[in-house]
Write a protein that holds these residues in place. Structure first.
Motif, PDB file in Angstrom:
ATOM      1  N   THR A   1      86.352  68.689  36.822  1.00 50.21           N
ATOM      2  CA  THR A   1      87.650  68.864  37.084  1.00 50.21           C
ATOM      3  C   THR A   1      88.669  67.667  37.147  1.00 50.21           C
ATOM      4  OG1 THR A   1      87.379  70.688  38.566  1.00 50.21           O
ATOM      5  CG2 THR A   1      89.422  69.830  38.924  1.00 50.21           C
ATOM      6  N   LEU A   2      89.477  67.184  36.253  1.00 47.05           N
ATOM      7  CA  LEU A   2      90.498  66.146  36.047  1.00 47.05           C
ATOM      8  C   LEU A   2      91.551  66.311  37.046  1.00 47.05           C
ATOM      9  CD1 LEU A   2      90.245  65.814  32.257  1.00 47.05           C
ATOM     10  CD2 LEU A   2      89.227  64.132  33.958  1.00 47.05           C
ATOM     11  N   ILE A   3      91.613  65.414  38.085  1.00 49.29           N
ATOM     12  CA  ILE A   3      92.759  65.559  38.980  1.00 49.29           C
ATOM     13  C   ILE A   3      93.903  64.969  38.537  1.00 49.29           C
ATOM     14  CG2 ILE A   3      91.069  65.666  41.009  1.00 49.29           C
ATOM     15  CD1 ILE A   3      92.014  63.028  41.755  1.00 49.29           C
ATOM     16  N   GLY A   4      94.116  64.257  37.437  1.00 53.42           N
ATOM     17  CA  GLY A   4      95.370  63.683  36.953  1.00 53.42           C
ATOM     18  C   GLY A   4      95.303  62.183  37.618  1.00 53.42           C
ATOM     19  N   ILE A   5      96.317  61.953  38.277  1.00 52.87           N
ATOM     20  CA  ILE A   5      96.662  60.642  38.880  1.00 52.87           C
ATOM     21  C   ILE A   5      96.459  60.613  40.586  1.00 52.87           C
ATOM     22  CG2 ILE A   5      98.359  58.656  38.990  1.00 52.87           C
ATOM     23  CD1 ILE A   5      99.726  59.610  36.445  1.00 52.87           C
ATOM     24  N   PRO A   6      95.285  60.278  41.015  1.00 52.57           N
ATOM     25  CA  PRO A   6      95.174  60.583  42.435  1.00 52.57           C
ATOM     26  C   PRO A   6      96.252  59.680  43.021  1.00 52.57           C
ATOM     27  CG  PRO A   6      93.289  59.036  41.341  1.00 52.57           C
ATOM     28  CD  PRO A   6      94.152  59.644  40.329  1.00 52.57           C
ATOM     29  N   GLY A   7      96.653  60.414  44.196  1.00 53.03           N
ATOM     30  CA  GLY A   7      97.760  59.841  44.896  1.00 53.03           C
ATOM     31  C   GLY A   7      99.162  60.168  44.498  1.00 53.03           C
ATOM     32  N   LEU A   8      99.498  60.596  43.219  1.00 55.47           N
ATOM     33  CA  LEU A   8     100.746  61.117  42.872  1.00 55.47           C
ATOM     34  C   LEU A   8     100.696  62.421  42.188  1.00 55.47           C
ATOM     35  CD1 LEU A   8     101.509  57.802  40.710  1.00 55.47           C
ATOM     36  CD2 LEU A   8     102.257  58.315  42.971  1.00 55.47           C
ATOM     37  N   GLU A   9      99.872  63.507  42.844  1.00 48.35           N
ATOM     38  CA  GLU A   9      99.839  64.842  42.535  1.00 48.35           C
ATOM     39  C   GLU A   9     101.203  65.236  42.511  1.00 48.35           C
ATOM     40  OE1 GLU A   9      95.757  63.480  43.727  1.00 48.35           O
ATOM     41  OE2 GLU A   9      97.782  63.256  44.375  1.00 48.35           O
ATOM     42  N   SER A  10     102.161  65.035  43.460  1.00 48.10           N
ATOM     43  CA  SER A  10     103.107  65.772  43.879  1.00 48.10           C
ATOM     44  C   SER A  10     104.276  65.225  42.641  1.00 48.10           C
ATOM     45  CB  SER A  10     103.769  65.376  45.218  1.00 48.10           C
ATOM     46  OG  SER A  10     103.900  63.802  45.380  1.00 48.10           O
TER      47      SER A  10
ATOM     48  N   ASP B   1      96.152  55.653  15.571  1.00 45.48           N
ATOM     49  CA  ASP B   1      97.146  55.877  16.671  1.00 45.48           C
ATOM     50  C   ASP B   1      97.567  57.294  16.943  1.00 45.48           C
ATOM     51  OD1 ASP B   1      97.527  53.255  17.433  1.00 45.48           O
ATOM     52  OD2 ASP B   1      99.021  52.874  16.177  1.00 45.48           O
ATOM     53  N   ILE B   2      97.721  58.119  15.764  1.00 42.35           N
ATOM     54  CA  ILE B   2      98.124  59.744  15.864  1.00 42.35           C
ATOM     55  C   ILE B   2      96.847  60.280  16.658  1.00 42.35           C
ATOM     56  CG2 ILE B   2      98.373  61.599  14.687  1.00 42.35           C
ATOM     57  CD1 ILE B   2     100.167  60.075  12.814  1.00 42.35           C
ATOM     58  N   ALA B   3      95.519  59.847  16.048  1.00 44.12           N
ATOM     59  CA  ALA B   3      94.316  60.683  16.668  1.00 44.12           C
ATOM     60  C   ALA B   3      94.167  60.120  18.143  1.00 44.12           C
ATOM     61  CB  ALA B   3      93.171  60.164  15.807  1.00 44.12           C
ATOM     62  N   LEU B   4      94.467  58.714  18.574  1.00 45.59           N
ATOM     63  CA  LEU B   4      94.130  58.552  19.780  1.00 45.59           C
ATOM     64  C   LEU B   4      95.105  59.092  20.914  1.00 45.59           C
ATOM     65  CD1 LEU B   4      92.772  56.459  21.702  1.00 45.59           C
ATOM     66  CD2 LEU B   4      94.217  54.687  21.182  1.00 45.59           C
ATOM     67  N   SER B   5      96.359  58.813  20.499  1.00 45.09           N
ATOM     68  CA  SER B   5      97.110  59.725  21.436  1.00 45.09           C
ATOM     69  C   SER B   5      96.844  61.158  21.611  1.00 45.09           C
ATOM     70  CB  SER B   5      98.623  59.435  21.084  1.00 45.09           C
ATOM     71  OG  SER B   5      98.967  59.860  19.972  1.00 45.09           O
ATOM     72  N   THR B   6      96.632  61.992  20.591  1.00 44.03           N
ATOM     73  CA  THR B   6      96.482  63.219  20.576  1.00 44.03           C
ATOM     74  C   THR B   6      95.098  63.675  21.375  1.00 44.03           C
ATOM     75  OG1 THR B   6      97.534  63.496  18.413  1.00 44.03           O
ATOM     76  CG2 THR B   6      96.056  65.392  19.066  1.00 44.03           C
ATOM     77  N   CYS B   7      94.361  62.638  21.429  1.00 38.41           N
ATOM     78  CA  CYS B   7      92.987  62.714  22.148  1.00 38.41           C
ATOM     79  C   CYS B   7      93.155  63.137  23.682  1.00 38.41           C
ATOM     80  CB  CYS B   7      92.115  61.767  22.076  1.00 38.41           C
ATOM     81  SG  CYS B   7      91.059  61.756  20.320  1.00 38.41           S
ATOM     82  N   ILE B   8      94.259  62.622  24.291  1.00 34.64           N
ATOM     83  CA  ILE B   8      94.407  62.617  25.549  1.00 34.64           C
ATOM     84  C   ILE B   8      95.388  63.286  26.220  1.00 34.64           C
ATOM     85  CG2 ILE B   8      93.238  60.085  26.074  1.00 34.64           C
ATOM     86  CD1 ILE B   8      96.181  59.103  26.380  1.00 34.64           C
ATOM     87  N   LEU B   9      96.869  63.145  25.224  1.00 31.52           N
ATOM     88  CA  LEU B   9      98.124  63.717  25.676  1.00 31.52           C
ATOM     89  C   LEU B   9      98.054  65.350  25.974  1.00 31.52           C
ATOM     90  CD1 LEU B   9     100.943  63.763  26.508  1.00 31.52           C
ATOM     91  CD2 LEU B   9     100.096  61.554  26.606  1.00 31.52           C
ATOM     92  N   PRO B  10      97.241  66.184  25.088  1.00 30.04           N
ATOM     93  CA  PRO B  10      97.590  67.295  25.371  1.00 30.04           C
ATOM     94  C   PRO B  10      96.923  68.178  26.400  1.00 30.04           C
ATOM     95  CG  PRO B  10      97.431  67.266  23.060  1.00 30.04           C
ATOM     96  CD  PRO B  10      97.076  65.845  23.764  1.00 30.04           C
ATOM     97  N   LYS B  11      95.922  67.598  26.851  1.00 29.36           N
ATOM     98  CA  LYS B  11      94.975  67.848  28.039  1.00 29.36           C
ATOM     99  C   LYS B  11      95.682  67.416  29.460  1.00 29.36           C
ATOM    100  CE  LYS B  11      91.924  69.468  30.750  1.00 29.36           C
ATOM    101  NZ  LYS B  11      91.944  70.974  31.013  1.00 29.36           N
ATOM    102  N   MET B  12      96.306  66.057  29.148  1.00 26.40           N
ATOM    103  CA  MET B  12      96.812  65.485  30.228  1.00 26.40           C
ATOM    104  C   MET B  12      97.933  66.339  30.931  1.00 26.40           C
ATOM    105  SD  MET B  12      98.462  61.570  30.617  1.00 26.40           S
ATOM    106  CE  MET B  12      96.833  60.849  29.826  1.00 26.40           C
ATOM    107  N   LEU B  13      99.099  67.028  29.704  1.00 30.77           N
ATOM    108  CA  LEU B  13     100.164  67.486  30.030  1.00 30.77           C
ATOM    109  C   LEU B  13      99.865  68.838  30.561  1.00 30.77           C
ATOM    110  CD1 LEU B  13     102.405  66.825  27.064  1.00 30.77           C
ATOM    111  CD2 LEU B  13     102.464  65.787  29.301  1.00 30.77           C
ATOM    112  N   GLY B  14      98.480  69.569  30.287  1.00 31.61           N
ATOM    113  CA  GLY B  14      97.852  70.773  30.691  1.00 31.61           C
ATOM    114  C   GLY B  14      97.573  70.383  32.078  1.00 31.61           C
ATOM    115  N   ILE B  15      97.338  69.228  32.535  1.00 35.13           N
ATOM    116  CA  ILE B  15      97.048  69.063  34.139  1.00 35.13           C
ATOM    117  C   ILE B  15      98.296  68.888  34.888  1.00 35.13           C
ATOM    118  CG2 ILE B  15      95.998  67.254  35.522  1.00 35.13           C
ATOM    119  CD1 ILE B  15      94.008  66.640  33.435  1.00 35.13           C
ATOM    120  N   PHE B  16      99.027  68.080  34.243  1.00 39.93           N
ATOM    121  CA  PHE B  16     100.149  67.794  34.708  1.00 39.93           C
ATOM    122  C   PHE B  16     101.418  68.857  35.062  1.00 39.93           C
ATOM    123  CE2 PHE B  16     100.458  63.042  33.648  1.00 39.93           C
ATOM    124  CZ  PHE B  16      99.219  62.812  34.233  1.00 39.93           C
ATOM    125  N   TRP B  17     101.478  69.779  33.902  1.00 40.92           N
ATOM    126  CA  TRP B  17     102.394  70.909  33.966  1.00 40.92           C
ATOM    127  C   TRP B  17     102.095  72.349  34.022  1.00 40.92           C
ATOM    128  CZ3 TRP B  17     105.461  69.074  29.066  1.00 40.92           C
ATOM    129  CH2 TRP B  17     106.316  67.873  29.200  1.00 40.92           C
TER     130      TRP B  17
END
Length: 316
Positions: free
Chosen positions: A15-24, A72-88
């Protein structure tokens, strides 16, 4: 009250919690991150299209730049979609094997980018310090071999990090990862077993690749500056120096962010965790965002082609 130590053996999910302390406020943090990602993808894709379509840009410097854009395209695509899935969308779970794959891809692309920056520095070194031999040294075959070598070096050096986690770390205290993506140290710290070998190898990879590259990049530019300042004509000095400005900006941006993030993550014990995580995220998102902008502004051939594509009138 009795307290029990719960050990989880080979967890199938993390479970990736995102940014601890800034969940809200993660929802709002995702907006600028998404904007950075969109601009980075658009800018680097446009860079690739321009370099491919413009025959005058089929030179080693621009081929390396195309490699950098693809990385750069590959690197940013590795993290952003999953990160937005956590955030949004509140989708923090990730399969353990998928997490290891993401970790391997992220650190591999980081090492590839460092290797490409080294290749670009060596290309500028030969072009300025030994221009008569540049065409014979940096042939298209040589450039291809450098690209393959940089990719293999990164993939092979990073792979043992994944193997060590998979084979040596079987039991975990928790499946909650205090990060927004699968970062090596964040996963290693979850394990019950002795993790010194895993930590040591991670440090070895960081310093043997990034450290090696930055040393030779620095030496290349010291030699370049000595050569440029010894040129007899002022116009020649300005032209030679101007071709290096974009490269220097990209080098500083990548390595300063890398080492600042690295040292604060390992030695900044009094810095809040969310600062560590934000720095790690920015380290992976800012270079893909800025690289096409820097080269677009400082490289006349690319700038002219952009104006032509969008039917703008070149103010110069």
């Amino acid at each position: 009250m009795l307290m029990f130590n719960i050990t989880i053996f080979m967890p199938p999910l993390l479970t990736l919690i995102g940014i601890p302390g800034l969940e809200s406020v993660q929802f709002w943090i995702g907006i600028p991150f998404c904007a950075m990602y969109i601009i980075a993808i658009f800018g680097n894709f446009l860079l690739l299209v321009i370099i491919k379509s413009e025959r005058s840009l089929h030179e080693p410097m621009y081929i390396f730049l195309a490699m950098l854009g693809a990385t750069d395209i590959a690197l940013s695509t590795c993290i952003l979609p999953k990160m937005l899935g956590i955030f949004w969308f509140h989708l923090p779970e990730i399969y353990f094997e998928a997490c290891l794959l993401q970790m391997w891809l992220i650190h591999t692309f980081q090492c590839i980018e460092s290797g490409i920056l080294l290749a670009m520095a060596l290309d500028r070194y030969v072009a300025i310090c030994d221009p008569l031999r540049h065409a014979t040294i940096f042939t298209h075959q040589c450039v291809t071999q450098i690209g393959v070598g940089v990719t293999l070096r990164a993939a092979i050096f990073v792979a043992p990090c994944i193997i060590l986690i998979k084979c040596r770390l079987k039991s975990y205290r928790t499946t909650v990862v205090s990060h927004s993506y699968c970062e090596h140290m964040a996963i290693v710290k979850l394990a019950v077993e002795d993790v010194r070998i895993n930590k040591s190898y991670g440090l070895f990879v960081a310093f043997s690749i990034l450290g090696f590259d930055i040393i030779f990049i620095t030496l290349s530019y010291i030699r370049i500056f000595i050569t440029v300042f010894n040129l007899p004509q002022k116009e020649a000095r300005l032209k030679a120096f101007n071709t290096c400005i974009a490269h220097i900006c990209v080098f500083l941006e990548f390595y300063l962010l890398a080492f600042f993030s690295f040292f604060t993550h390992r030695f900044g014990f009094h810095i809040p965790p969310y600062i560590h995580i934000l720095l790690s995220n920015l380290y992976l998102l800012v270079p893909p965002l800025l690289n096409p902008i820097v080269y677009g502004v400082k490289t006349k051939q690319i700038r002219d082609r952009v104006f032509k594509i969008f039917y703008f009138k070149d103010p110069s």
